[in-house]
Scaffold this motif. Structure first.
Motif, mmCIF file in Angstrom:
data_model
loop_
_atom_site.group_PDB
_atom_site.id
_atom_site.type_symbol
_atom_site.label_atom_id
_atom_site.label_comp_id
_atom_site.label_asym_id
_atom_site.label_seq_id
_atom_site.Cartn_x
_atom_site.Cartn_y
_atom_site.Cartn_z
ATOM 1 N N SER A 82 0.814 -1.215 0.000
ATOM 2 C CA SER A 82 0.000 0.000 0.000
ATOM 3 C C SER A 82 0.852 1.271 0.000
ATOM 4 O O SER A 82 0.353 2.343 -0.343
ATOM 5 C CB SER A 82 -0.936 0.003 1.210
ATOM 6 N N ASP A 83 2.131 1.173 0.381
ATOM 7 C CA ASP A 83 3.007 2.338 0.358
ATOM 8 C C ASP A 83 3.950 2.328 -0.838
ATOM 9 O O ASP A 83 4.881 3.124 -0.912
ATOM 10 C CB ASP A 83 3.815 2.426 1.661
ATOM 11 N N SER A 84 3.722 1.412 -1.794
ATOM 12 C CA SER A 84 4.556 1.323 -2.985
ATOM 13 C C SER A 84 4.215 2.445 -3.961
ATOM 14 O O SER A 84 3.061 2.876 -4.052
ATOM 15 C CB SER A 84 4.328 -0.028 -3.666
ATOM 16 N N PRO A 85 5.206 2.945 -4.718
ATOM 17 C CA PRO A 85 4.899 3.957 -5.747
ATOM 18 C C PRO A 85 3.995 3.418 -6.853
ATOM 19 O O PRO A 85 3.408 4.197 -7.593
ATOM 20 C CB PRO A 85 6.277 4.340 -6.289
ATOM 21 N N PHE A 86 3.865 2.091 -6.938
ATOM 22 C CA PHE A 86 3.026 1.480 -7.975
ATOM 23 C C PHE A 86 1.568 1.350 -7.520
ATOM 24 O O PHE A 86 0.685 1.092 -8.327
ATOM 25 C CB PHE A 86 3.563 0.092 -8.345
ATOM 26 N N LYS A 126 10.092 -3.404 -18.194
ATOM 27 C CA LYS A 126 9.622 -2.369 -17.279
ATOM 28 C C LYS A 126 10.163 -1.002 -17.666
ATOM 29 O O LYS A 126 11.347 -0.839 -17.962
ATOM 30 C CB LYS A 126 10.031 -2.694 -15.842
ATOM 31 N N GLN A 127 9.290 -0.010 -17.662
ATOM 32 C CA GLN A 127 9.646 1.361 -18.003
ATOM 33 C C GLN A 127 9.411 2.262 -16.798
ATOM 34 O O GLN A 127 8.623 1.935 -15.903
ATOM 35 C CB GLN A 127 8.801 1.856 -19.181
ATOM 36 N N PRO A 128 10.079 3.406 -16.764
ATOM 37 C CA PRO A 128 9.826 4.344 -15.665
ATOM 38 C C PRO A 128 8.379 4.817 -15.682
ATOM 39 O O PRO A 128 7.770 4.962 -16.741
ATOM 40 C CB PRO A 128 10.783 5.508 -15.964
ATOM 41 N N GLY A 166 9.464 5.052 -8.221
ATOM 42 C CA GLY A 166 9.207 3.765 -8.861
ATOM 43 C C GLY A 166 10.241 3.350 -9.880
ATOM 44 O O GLY A 166 10.006 2.442 -10.673
ATOM 45 N N TRP A 167 11.415 3.957 -9.854
ATOM 46 C CA TRP A 167 12.455 3.589 -10.825
ATOM 47 C C TRP A 167 13.823 3.621 -10.166
ATOM 48 O O TRP A 167 14.142 4.557 -9.468
ATOM 49 C CB TRP A 167 12.443 4.547 -12.000
#
Length: 297
Positions: A117-121, A241-243, A296-297
């Protein structure tokens, strides 16, 4: 060297070497090009000796560690776990060797995202009846009769998304949808419930094509009984995977005007070419104050 046999030399510098061969009948010049080993595909993974490259020396060091001949620091262990399974073993050594030889161009760990839940994704959960629980490794749905099916929305960019579902016996269903604007959604995958005595599989790996989408929505529909539940793995792998758009947009130095632009985009007044979330504004504000923020990158 004269006659037949072998000769070796150390190519201490990068570049092109010319080897001149001659006998009584003919002569020939061979050209040998020496280039640098590949650089780590992400976050120094594979570079155990910290020289900036993933090379044969890293493979040899890892093999020595597996045999117990040498020890590794905690940072070296992190870099060695290139398949992201939490164990350093021959699978990691094989991947290192394949990368050095050019047979692969990345490591599984570089494609890994963890949807906490705290992930940038992570974008949001839609769970009006409170049936979804966030566990250590899974998102767990356990409905009662009449409860709404919970939804999890994430943002991700790549060609495909691989994840695992785990289900209890009984009636379960899963749908996966893609969107570019969080408004219109297209069906990407549907896991129909098993009916009529069909084969039941407790754990299943699913791969979904997500190209051209920025958002993915999971709808978890488990049955009404206690033995009917559904889990979605937090650990997912994104091929190519891309930024995230925010990562590409971020300027090298954050100003108050950058935050203002995000606020305007969040409220629909300005178009930055991507959907801006509240957490984006909060994260960039942290960068402005000198704090850390993972885009997220």
């Amino acid at each position: 060297m004269s006659g037949s046999g072998k000769e070796s030399f150390d190519a201490d510098e990068l570049g092109t070497y010319y080897i001149y061969l001659q006998d009584e009948n003919c002569s020939e010049t061979k050209k040998l090009r020496v280039k640098a080993p590949p650089k780590p595909p992400c976050k120094a993974y594979g570079d155990l000796d910290d020289d900036g490259y993933v090379s044969k020396k890293d493979v040899e060091l890892l093999v020595k560690y597996i045999y117990g001949f040498v020890t590794l620091t905690e940072e070296q262990k992190r870099r060695a776990d290139v398949n992201a399974d939490g164990t350093i073993d021959w699978e990691d050594a094989k991947l290192l060797e394949q990368f050095v030889l050019g047979e692969i161009d990345t490591f599984p760990v570089c494609e890994l995202i963890v949807l906490t839940s705290d992930s940038p994704f992570f974008v949001q959960v839609e769970d009006p009846d409170g049936v979804l629980t966030e566990e250590d490794e899974w998102w767990y749905s356990n409905r009662s009769r009449g409860d709404a099916s919970p939804r999890i929305i994430m943002r991700v960019r790549g060609s495909s998304l691989k994840f695992t579902i785990k289900q209890g016996r009984g009636w379960n269903a899963l749908t996966v949808e893609g969107s570019s604007d969080l408004e219109s959604w297209e069906m990407l995958y549907e896991e129909e419930p098993i009916e009529g005595g069909g084969e039941w599989v407790e754990e299943k790996e699913v791969v979904v094509d997500i190209e051209n989408y920025d958002f993915v929505r999971f709808t978890l529909t488990d049955g009404d009984q206690t033995n009917e539940w559904l889990r979605l793995s937090k650990r997912m792998f994104v091929r190519d995977k891309q930024p995230l758009p925010l990562c590409e947009w971020l300027p090298s130095s954050i100003t108050s005007m950058d935050i203002a632009e995000l606020v305007l985009a969040f409220n629909g007044i300005k178009d930055l070419g991507f959907v801006v979330l509240r957490k984006d504004i909060e994260g960039v504000a942290k960068l402005y104050k000198g704090e850390e923020f993972d885009c997220g990158w």
